[in-house]
Design a protein around this motif. Structure first.
Motif, short mmCIF file in Angstrom:
data_model
loop_
_atom_site.label_atom_id
_atom_site.label_comp_id
_atom_site.label_asym_id
_atom_site.label_seq_id
_atom_site.Cartn_x
_atom_site.Cartn_y
_atom_site.Cartn_z
N PHE A 240 -9.48 7.08 -2.93
CA PHE A 240 -9.51 5.81 -2.85
C PHE A 240 -10.63 5.43 -4.31
O PHE A 240 -11.42 6.38 -4.50
N LYS A 241 -10.53 4.43 -4.89
CA LYS A 241 -11.17 4.39 -6.13
C LYS A 241 -12.49 4.07 -5.72
O LYS A 241 -13.50 4.35 -6.44
N GLY A 242 -12.91 3.58 -4.53
CA GLY A 242 -14.26 3.34 -4.28
C GLY A 242 -14.47 3.16 -2.72
O GLY A 242 -13.25 2.83 -2.11
N MET B 84 0.86 -1.20 -0.04
CA MET B 84 -0.18 -0.08 -0.17
C MET B 84 0.88 1.09 -0.15
O MET B 84 1.97 1.27 0.81
N SER B 85 0.55 2.25 -0.77
CA SER B 85 1.26 3.36 -0.72
C SER B 85 1.19 4.23 0.48
O SER B 85 0.50 4.00 1.25
N ALA C 90 -7.74 -0.94 3.81
CA ALA C 90 -7.71 -1.01 2.35
C ALA C 90 -7.97 -2.41 1.64
O ALA C 90 -7.76 -3.40 2.24
N ALA C 91 -9.09 -2.31 0.68
CA ALA C 91 -9.22 -3.31 -0.14
C ALA C 91 -9.05 -3.07 -1.64
O ALA C 91 -9.83 -2.61 -2.09
N ARG D 79 -15.69 -6.16 -6.77
CA ARG D 79 -16.52 -5.13 -5.93
C ARG D 79 -15.49 -4.20 -5.34
O ARG D 79 -14.92 -4.42 -4.40
N PHE D 80 -15.60 -3.16 -5.82
CA PHE D 80 -14.72 -2.05 -5.47
C PHE D 80 -15.55 -0.73 -5.01
O PHE D 80 -14.83 0.17 -4.65
#
Lengths: 582, 428
Positions: free
Chosen positions: A57-59, A1-2, A28-29, A303-304
């Motif tokens: 985050f992306k979602g 993870m960044s 984080a997922a 699923r994001f």
């Protein structure tokens, strides 16, 4: 993870703690942020979801549970057969809402096979049929969002689309009314936003006097306003049906009462779509599943994001009120609560002449909760103050819909990062109806790219016919045209629905159209039988009989909206006969 | 009676062929004018066709008839006269001209066509209030019917709307359907009425509920409908004196249907473009003693004028309107003036609302009290001068009263005319 992601997770944790949401876990997922644990009530769960949004985050995946509340599952069709088993389609569109149908129509310009799978007994049965029908001008969405982009493009496209597909579009324009003179200070911001978003038409500010001139019955409390002439109105379910029918005319297929149960995948690719009517092979799946889009994403292992239902209630006033209001108006409060993700509602017009109040906004655990309740209904009635001549006795109907909201409050329109033949078109809430045609254009391109890279040769159809003819609204024809039609077919001269002046011929047409009505509500949506002030009081018995004889089924087989919603439960004397037999 | 589609002008056109419209057509024809009777359904009779219970015609025919029998008698009267009946003919618009009307219709045979009428009798009847008009909330399943719909399904079509029914509202059709459903083997759990008194006739309470042990729950209403597809139950709740539900009293009742009998609304929507004066209480046009509306030459009768309890009164008002509509064509004498009748006391409404001069003879006056009263006096006066007085007993808003009054005693140059319903204190 960044490191950045780590930092943002910490910030979210801190905010949650500050809001006393101590039992919520954050992690984080993939590229998304996932919330789990528990909250004391639904509001807290909602609050947590919004806290997690906007952190890059992306979602946001919100898996927080609430004691005593189980999120109801999706309702399922009763049908179970093998009708579709083994069928193969280049594009499988999951969801027969306005977005799915617009995509189908766009894709039907290509030489590929297309199917729309819809679990309800008709198209547009959820959010697409349960909204205020407004084609927003593109002002409300923040510049730079997908909402703003697609709304502006979609709004523009409706003019041509309404001609091609034969549905009514009006552009009465909308006026944002100012509650106090202070709002005038916001005018430069309003104008800057119009310019940034590219809002069309001659939007401008109006003095209180000018507002009164264009809207004579307006509330005396207004202190001027801002007019957006490009705001339009349509019948949202008629648009959806028109799009699907034109797609069908160009080769697409529509299967109602068909629900996706699972997706079979291999090598990062969906290979089979498992439904209650057998397993289909597919080139590509388009996720236009509305409030259930996150569940479909989950079936594909991608699923994001998660969807949360936000219910809105609208009320409809009698058509006789039409002369009392000319524009769409709203008087937004700028002091709204931070978590109010709605434009505040107001008075909207309907193409049929009715006036509409709405919508409200309320977070609900049941994504198919179409009930109405007194509290939000009474809030809705407050909108009546915007027009001095409207009152609650003019209301002939009201209904609720559920918006498919993501926690980031923007549309999700993108090819899956994990599955090569899946495109997500999710979280399409307001202004989704206005945006749908533009969304469809882009999604069709994504689809073509995906199919092409999978080796399918996609070419434009030479015989694509963009024109679709709807069922004639016989009452709106000229006397000459109406008489000519009736002489040709007397069924158009027999009025079955007196409030909306709908003939037997139009009802029959609804049952024979490209995507035919199979239910009482389906007939009502297509030709308005039962949509008037008596609420079907007089015509329901006649419409049921007309349907049964036209479709060649028993009167007792006719349902309101599919499934277990039969109108009648048997013949008279049946019970007595049964008792006598015992 | 002939089916005649070539005539373009009639002295009198009657809209609607229920008990009011048929009577109007008969009386107009008996006055010697040409008459057209327009009906949107196939057959004459209106809502009587589905009212297969008896009790119709006690006043008019001195007999207890069923609805279809009553309608049949009138249909015979229409058929014996020179009246043109147009079935399946739907009124789409009315244009008022200097001395007559131009009326637009649509039907399967002729398409859109127009007919001119010297005068017009509006006898469109009434419609039922829907669940939406009483702001019924909850889910939106199949299985919610108005009582009239249920009656149509059972009596005309032969189908059952439900087997375990809750009735909301105690209007007469709801009471009658409680009995009808019971006779058809359905279970009627009860009649729930938000008001403190039933809105239907006492005789229906006795004959339709008490005789069948169907409970009547006053000051109780349905607050929520349950069931996503078909009705699975309703929540019933007692209400306080402001008709607000007392949530602690909420009770779930499992049922498969909800039948609404929550009021009737005269159907006058077609009149809106003509700016006809509408009485805000009756929801029908304001009329003078000839049942003429504020638009000269346009008459109103039956349930379109005001909702009646008895079909006999509906027909009576049809006869008056038909006769007067014909008289207007024959005489064409201008009114010499109009006077609004004032209301006082516990009078909910009275029809006629106006007096037109010149006046002659006795006219029937219909009224309802605004509240229940054991004894009251109806006073008809001009200024302080009492023209007529009548003592009445056991008044209820649900029961309409009829009196014959001699309006010719009203002086045109006199002060305001008042109908007063004065409750009387009773010594125990």
């Amino acid at each position: 993870m960044s490191q950045r992601a780590e930092r943002e997770l910490k910030r979210v944790r801190r905010k949650l703690k500050k809001k006393n949401l101590k039992a919520v876990n954050v992690e984080a997922a993939g590229k998304s942020i996932r919330l789990s644990g528990s909250a004391g009530n639904w509001d807290e769960r909602v609050r947590a979801g919004y806290i997690a949004a906007g952190h890059g985050f992306k979602g946001v995946i919100n898996d927080i549970t609430v004691d005593g509340i189980t999120e109801p599952e999706m309702s399922l069709p009763l049908v179970s057969d093998e009708m579709l088993d083994g069928r193969e389609f280049d594009a499988v569109i999951v969801g027969g809402g306005v977005v799915g149908c617009a995509i189908a129509r766009e894709l039907s310009k290509m030489n590929i096979s297309i199917v729309i799978l819809e679990k309800e007994a008709d198209l547009a049965m959820q959010a697409s049929g349960r909204n205020d029908g407004m084609i927003h001008p593109g002002f409300a969405a923040s510049p730079g969002t997908k909402k703003a982009h697609y709304n502006i493009r979609g709004n523009r496209m409706y003019t041509e689309l309404s001609k091609q597909l034969d549905f009514e579009l009006k552009r009465p324009g909308s006026i944002i009314l100012f509650k106090t003179a202070w709002y005038k200070l916001l005018l430069p911001i309003f104008k800057a936003r119009c310019r940034k978003n590219g809002v069309e038409g001659s939007w401008r500010s109006l003095s209180a006097k000018e507002v009164r001139r264009v809207e004579p019955n307006v509330s005396p409390s207004q202190k001027g306003g801002f007019i957006l002439p490009s705001a339009g109105i349509v019948s949202p379910y008629r648009v959806t049906i028109a799009l699907a029918e034109n797609a069908v005319e160009n080769g697409a297929e529509v299967f109602l009462n068909t629900v996706v149960r699972d997706l079979e995948s291999a090598d990062g690719k969906i290979t089979g779509v498992v439904t209650n009517r057998g397993t289909l092979r597919c080139g590509l799946v388009i996720n236009a599943a509305g409030v259930w889009a996150d569940k479909l994403a989950e079936m594909a292992g991608d699923r994001f994001f998660s969807i949360h239902g936000r219910k809105g209630t609208d009320a409809i006033l009698d058509r006789s009120c039409a002369p009392l209001q000319r524009h769409i108006v709203g008087m937004p409060s700028l002091l709204g609560t931070k978590n109010s993700h709605s434009k505040g509602g107001g008075i909207v017009l309907c193409v049929e002449g009715n006036i509409l109040l709405g919508p409200t906004a309320e977070e609900v655990p049941d994504r198919e909760d179409y009930s109405t309740e007194p509290e939000s209904f009474n809030n809705l009635l407050k909108q009546l103050y915007l027009n001095t001549r409207l009152n609650s006795s003019m209301i002939i109907n009201y209904y609720s819909g559920v918006r498919a909201a993501s926690w980031d409050e923007d549309f999700i329109i993108e090819p899956s990062e994990k599955v090569s033949n899946l495109i997500h078109v999710a979280a399409i809430q307001s202004p989704g109806l206005a945006s749908a045609p533009a969304i469809a254009e882009d999604v069709a391109q994504m689809a073509v790219r995906a199919l092409t890279s999978a080796g399918v040769r996609v070419l434009p159809r030479a015989d694509f016919n963009p024109i679709r003819r709807g069922i004639p609204a016989v009452k709106d024809l000229t006397a000459e045209a109406r008489t000519a039609l009736i002489k040709e077919d007397p069924a158009y001269g027999e009025i079955l629905c007196r409030c909306e002046e709908v003939s037997r011929g139009e009802i029959r047409d609804a049952l024979l159209s490209k995507v035919p009505a199979t239910t009482i509500d389906g007939v009502k949506r297509r030709v308005r039988a039962g949509a008037g002030r008596c609420h079907g009081g007089f015509c329901l018995p006649r419409v049921i009989q007309a349907m049964a004889s036209e479709l060649g089924v028993q009167v007792t087989d006719i349902t309101k909206k599919g499934g277990d919603s039969a109108i009648l439960i048997g013949e008279t004397k049946e019970e007595a006969a049964r008792e006598a037999a015992v | 009676m002939k089916q005649q589609y070539d005539k373009h002008r009639y002295d009198v056109v009657v809209i609607g062929s229920g008990p009011a419209g048929m009577a109007a057509a008969v009386s107009a024809a008996d006055s010697g004018v040409s008459v057209c009777l327009a009906e949107r359904e196939e057959r004459m009779g209106g809502i009587l066709k589905q009212c297969i219970h008896d009790g119709f015609g006690l006043i008019r025919f001195k007999e207890k008839l069923t609805g279809p029998e009553y309608a049949w008698r009138y249909e015979q009267m229409v058929r014996k006269r020179d009246i043109d009946f147009m079935g399946l003919t739907f009124l789409t618009g009315i244009e008022k001209r200097e001395n007559d009307f131009k009326i637009a219709f649509v039907n399967p045979e002729r398409g859109v066509f127009e007919i001119e009428a010297g005068s017009l009798v509006m006898a469109m009847g009434c419609r039922e209030r829907s669940g939406r008009q009483i702001f019924l909330h909850g889910e939106r399943p199949a299985g919610i019917f108005t009582a009239g719909q249920a009656q149509d399904f059972i009596n005309l079509k032969g189908f059952m709307p439900g087997r375990r029914c809750v009735i909301l509202g105690s209007g007469d059709i709801g009471l009658i359907m409680s009995r009808r459903l019971t006779l058809e083997g359905a279970e009627v759990l009860g009649v729930y009425e938000i008001g403190s008194a039933p809105s239907g006739l006492t005789r229906n309470i006795v004959q339709c509920l008490e005789d069948y042990n169907i409970p009547l729950h006053l000051e109780t209403t349905v607050t929520e409908v349950h069931g996503k597809e078909r009705v699975e139950g309703v929540t019933v709740c007692r209400v306080d004196e402001n008709k607000k539900p007392i949530m602690e009293t909420a009770l779930f009742l499992a049922c498969d249907s909800l039948i609404l009998s929550v009021g009737l609304i005269p159907e006058n929507d077609i009149l809106a473009p003509l700016d006809v004066d509408i009485d805000s209480v009756t929801k029908g046009p304001s009329v003078n003693q000839r049942q003429e509306t504020s638009v000269p030459g346009m008459f109103s009768c039956g349930n379109a004028l005001h909702v009646s309890d008895l079909v006999d009164y509906v027909s009576e008002s049809g006869h008056v309107a038909g006769k007067m509509a014909a008289a207007r064509v024959l005489k064409r004498e201008a009114d010499s003036g109009q006077m609004v009748i004032k209301k006082a006391g516990i009078l909910q409404y009275a029809v006629p609302q106006n007096i037109s001069f010149p006046v002659n003879g006795q006219v029937p006056v219909f009224f309802r009290p605004s509240e229940a009263s054991d004894h009251a006096e109806f006073i008809f006066r001009q200024g302080e001068r009492v023209i007529h007085k009548k003592k009445l007993s056991w008044l209820k808003p649900s029961e309409m009263h009829r009196l014959e009054l001699d309006l010719s005693k009203v002086r045109q140059d006199g002060p305001a005319v008042t109908f007063e319903l004065k409750p009387e204190a009773v010594n125990e």
